[in-house]
Design an enzyme around this catalytic site. Structure first.
Site, PDB file in Angstrom:
ATOM      1  N   LYS A  65       0.816  -1.226   0.000  1.00  0.00           N
ATOM      2  CA  LYS A  65       0.000   0.000   0.000  1.00  0.00           C
ATOM      3  C   LYS A  65       0.848   1.274   0.000  1.00  0.00           C
ATOM      4  CE  LYS A  65      -4.161  -1.879   2.159  1.00  0.00           C
ATOM      5  NZ  LYS A  65      -5.173  -1.743   3.215  1.00  0.00           N
ATOM      6  N   ASP A 100     -10.102   2.603   2.018  1.00  0.00           N
ATOM      7  CA  ASP A 100     -10.221   2.146   3.415  1.00  0.00           C
ATOM      8  C   ASP A 100     -10.801   3.275   4.276  1.00  0.00           C
ATOM      9  OD1 ASP A 100      -9.209  -0.433   3.036  1.00  0.00           O
ATOM     10  OD2 ASP A 100      -7.137   0.208   3.344  1.00  0.00           O
TER      11      ASP A 100
HETATM   12  P1  NAP Z   1      -0.291  -3.466  11.164  1.00  0.00           P
HETATM   13  O1  NAP Z   1      -0.012  -2.349  10.244  1.00  0.00           O
HETATM   14  O2  NAP Z   1       0.697  -4.577  11.326  1.00  0.00           O
HETATM   15  O3  NAP Z   1      -0.592  -2.836  12.621  1.00  0.00           O
HETATM   16  C1  NAP Z   1      -0.826  -3.666  13.724  1.00  0.00           C
HETATM   17  C2  NAP Z   1      -1.246  -2.823  14.913  1.00  0.00           C
HETATM   18  O4  NAP Z   1      -1.590  -3.707  15.988  1.00  0.00           O
HETATM   19  C3  NAP Z   1      -0.151  -1.896  15.432  1.00  0.00           C
HETATM   20  O5  NAP Z   1      -0.742  -0.741  15.943  1.00  0.00           O
HETATM   21  C4  NAP Z   1       0.459  -2.756  16.539  1.00  0.00           C
HETATM   22  O6  NAP Z   1       1.146  -2.010  17.535  1.00  0.00           O
HETATM   23  C5  NAP Z   1      -0.794  -3.371  17.125  1.00  0.00           C
HETATM   24  N1  NAP Z   1      -0.529  -4.586  17.887  1.00  0.00           N
HETATM   25  C6  NAP Z   1      -0.141  -5.794  17.403  1.00  0.00           C
HETATM   26  N2  NAP Z   1      -0.028  -6.686  18.409  1.00  0.00           N
HETATM   27  C7  NAP Z   1      -0.347  -6.018  19.550  1.00  0.00           C
HETATM   28  C8  NAP Z   1      -0.423  -6.392  20.913  1.00  0.00           C
HETATM   29  N3  NAP Z   1      -0.144  -7.647  21.317  1.00  0.00           N
HETATM   30  N4  NAP Z   1      -0.807  -5.467  21.814  1.00  0.00           N
HETATM   31  C9  NAP Z   1      -1.092  -4.193  21.424  1.00  0.00           C
HETATM   32  N5  NAP Z   1      -1.040  -3.778  20.149  1.00  0.00           N
HETATM   33  C10 NAP Z   1      -0.668  -4.681  19.212  1.00  0.00           C
HETATM   34  O7  NAP Z   1      -1.653  -4.203  10.776  1.00  0.00           O
HETATM   35  P2  NAP Z   1      -2.941  -3.547  10.072  1.00  0.00           P
HETATM   36  O8  NAP Z   1      -2.868  -3.765   8.621  1.00  0.00           O
HETATM   37  O9  NAP Z   1      -3.112  -2.163  10.595  1.00  0.00           O
HETATM   38  O10 NAP Z   1      -4.113  -4.509  10.614  1.00  0.00           O
HETATM   39  C11 NAP Z   1      -4.582  -4.436  11.953  1.00  0.00           C
HETATM   40  C12 NAP Z   1      -5.886  -5.229  12.054  1.00  0.00           C
HETATM   41  O11 NAP Z   1      -6.882  -4.595  11.249  1.00  0.00           O
HETATM   42  C13 NAP Z   1      -5.764  -6.666  11.528  1.00  0.00           C
HETATM   43  O12 NAP Z   1      -6.552  -7.520  12.331  1.00  0.00           O
HETATM   44  C14 NAP Z   1      -6.366  -6.590  10.125  1.00  0.00           C
HETATM   45  O13 NAP Z   1      -6.932  -7.803   9.690  1.00  0.00           O
HETATM   46  C15 NAP Z   1      -7.451  -5.536  10.346  1.00  0.00           C
HETATM   47  N6  NAP Z   1      -7.809  -4.823   9.133  1.00  0.00           N
HETATM   48  C16 NAP Z   1      -9.130  -4.758   8.844  1.00  0.00           C
HETATM   49  C17 NAP Z   1      -9.556  -4.085   7.726  1.00  0.00           C
HETATM   50  C18 NAP Z   1     -11.020  -4.045   7.421  1.00  0.00           C
HETATM   51  O14 NAP Z   1     -11.395  -3.660   6.295  1.00  0.00           O
HETATM   52  N7  NAP Z   1     -11.874  -4.375   8.361  1.00  0.00           N
HETATM   53  C19 NAP Z   1      -8.618  -3.463   6.873  1.00  0.00           C
HETATM   54  C20 NAP Z   1      -7.265  -3.544   7.208  1.00  0.00           C
HETATM   55  C21 NAP Z   1      -6.874  -4.231   8.348  1.00  0.00           C
HETATM   56  P3  NAP Z   1       2.705  -1.657  17.338  1.00  0.00           P
HETATM   57  O15 NAP Z   1       2.745  -0.469  16.428  1.00  0.00           O
HETATM   58  O16 NAP Z   1       3.187  -1.402  18.703  1.00  0.00           O
HETATM   59  O17 NAP Z   1       3.358  -2.874  16.714  1.00  0.00           O
END
Ligand code: NAP
Length: 267
Positions: A65, A100
């Site tokens: 992205k 998004d």
């Molecule tokens: P990402 O860029 O890898 O970000 C992950 C986030 O989760 C970061 O803020 C990370 O914190 C935090 N995190 C991970 N493990 C954690 C823990 N044990 N305790 C506290 N915080 C934690 O991933 P992403 O793409 O943003 O996706 C995040 C979620 O959103 C996923 O479940 C994904 O499937 C979902 N999502 C949904 C949609 C939708 O359309 N509904 C779209 C995109 C993503 P740090 O920065 O400290 O690592």
């Protein structure tokens, strides 16, 4: 036949093909939606190839992205977020968009969540967190961003018009005065973990969880148990797809058909 698709790596579990193909079928539109698992070194070649082959549009997912945002002509939202999830090959220029953000806006509007003047707590500052943050801030909410890695919350808050950054342990106190909680961490994905203490939830909250595997996360169950309004992650996924389809075609997206196909796939 028109061809659309998804550029990412991995892409094999994507829910976009059944959702978009349900739309083509409902619209009687001769089109296909194909996943393209692409090597990170081959992004430029993939873009050139897609254009040369006459592909109409591509969605973009992890890990491309941000890279794609540097390669195509971004609209204002994609430029501000710094990420593209939808490429349109239909015009003179190859353009990049971030549906998004629109997906979050429409998911919350669909549930009549008022954002203008609201106080919103966002946990998570990764890719999804950035999209949620811009959707909330642009709709007039005061956004408090909390993240495990606080520097990322600080950096995101600086990019927003009205926002502050926090440690995760500040969230319970912040929630007592809040109208909306949005989870954009991956906590709760394929697990029974919860990103904020259940004891901090209350009935005056709307709780949106971006996680969609599972749909009924522990956060949403706990929110429902205290009488809060809940919005699951499939709504964002649905409406980012609806907004992409609107960008790519002049057809009216069959939202109910797309929602049905998406939820059937998730069930
Ligand atoms: P990402 O860029 O890898 O970000 C992950 C986030 O989760 C970061 O803020 C990370 O914190 C935090 N995190 C991970 N493990 C954690 C823990 N044990 N305790 C506290 N915080 C934690 O991933 P992403 O793409 O943003 O996706 C995040 C979620 O959103 C996923 O479940 C994904 O499937 C979902 N999502 C949904 C949609 C939708 O359309 N509904 C779209 C995109 C993503 P740090 O920065 O400290 O690592």
């Amino acid at each position: 036949m028109d061809v659309y698709g998804l550029l990412g790596n991995p892409v094999e579990h994507s829910l976009s093909p059944p959702m978009h193909e349900a739309a083509y079928e409902a619209l009687d539109y001769d089109a296909r939606y194909v996943t393209f698992e692409t090597d990170p070194d081959a992004v430029d070649a993939a873009l050139d190839g897609a254009k040369a082959l006459g592909i109409e549009g591509l969605n973009v997912t992890i890990p491309f992205k941000e890279t794609i945002a540097e390669r195509v002509a971004c609209d204002e939202t994609a430029r501000r977020v710094g990420a593209v999830n939808t490429i349109d090959f239909g015009g003179d220029d190859v353009t990049g968009h971030n549906t998004d953000v629109e997906g979050v806006r429409r998911a919350l509007a669909h549930h009549d969540v008022a954002l203008d003047g609201a106080t919103a707590i966002l946990v998570g500052a990764g890719g999804a967190g950035r999209a949620v943050a811009f959707a909330l801030a642009d709709a007039g909410a005061a956004v408090h961003v909390a993240n495990r890695t606080t520097e990322k919350a600080v950096s995101l808050a600086q990019d927003l018009p009205a926002a502050s950054a926090h440690d995760l342990d500040e969230v319970p106190a912040l929630l007592s005065e809040a109208d909306l909680l949005a989870n954009a961490t991956s906590v709760g994905m394929e697990s029974d973990d919860i990103p904020v203490p259940a004891s901090a939830l209350h009935e005056d909250l709307a709780v949106f969880d971006a996680v969609y595997t599972p749909l009924d996360t522990r956060l949403l169950s706990a929110a429902e148990a205290v009488g809060a309004q809940t919005i699951d992650g499939a709504w964002m996924l649905l409406y980012q797809g609806v907004a992409a389809l609107e960008l790519w075609t002049d057809r009216d997206p069959p939202v109910a058909d797309m929602n049905r196909a998406l939820r059937a796939e998730l069930a």
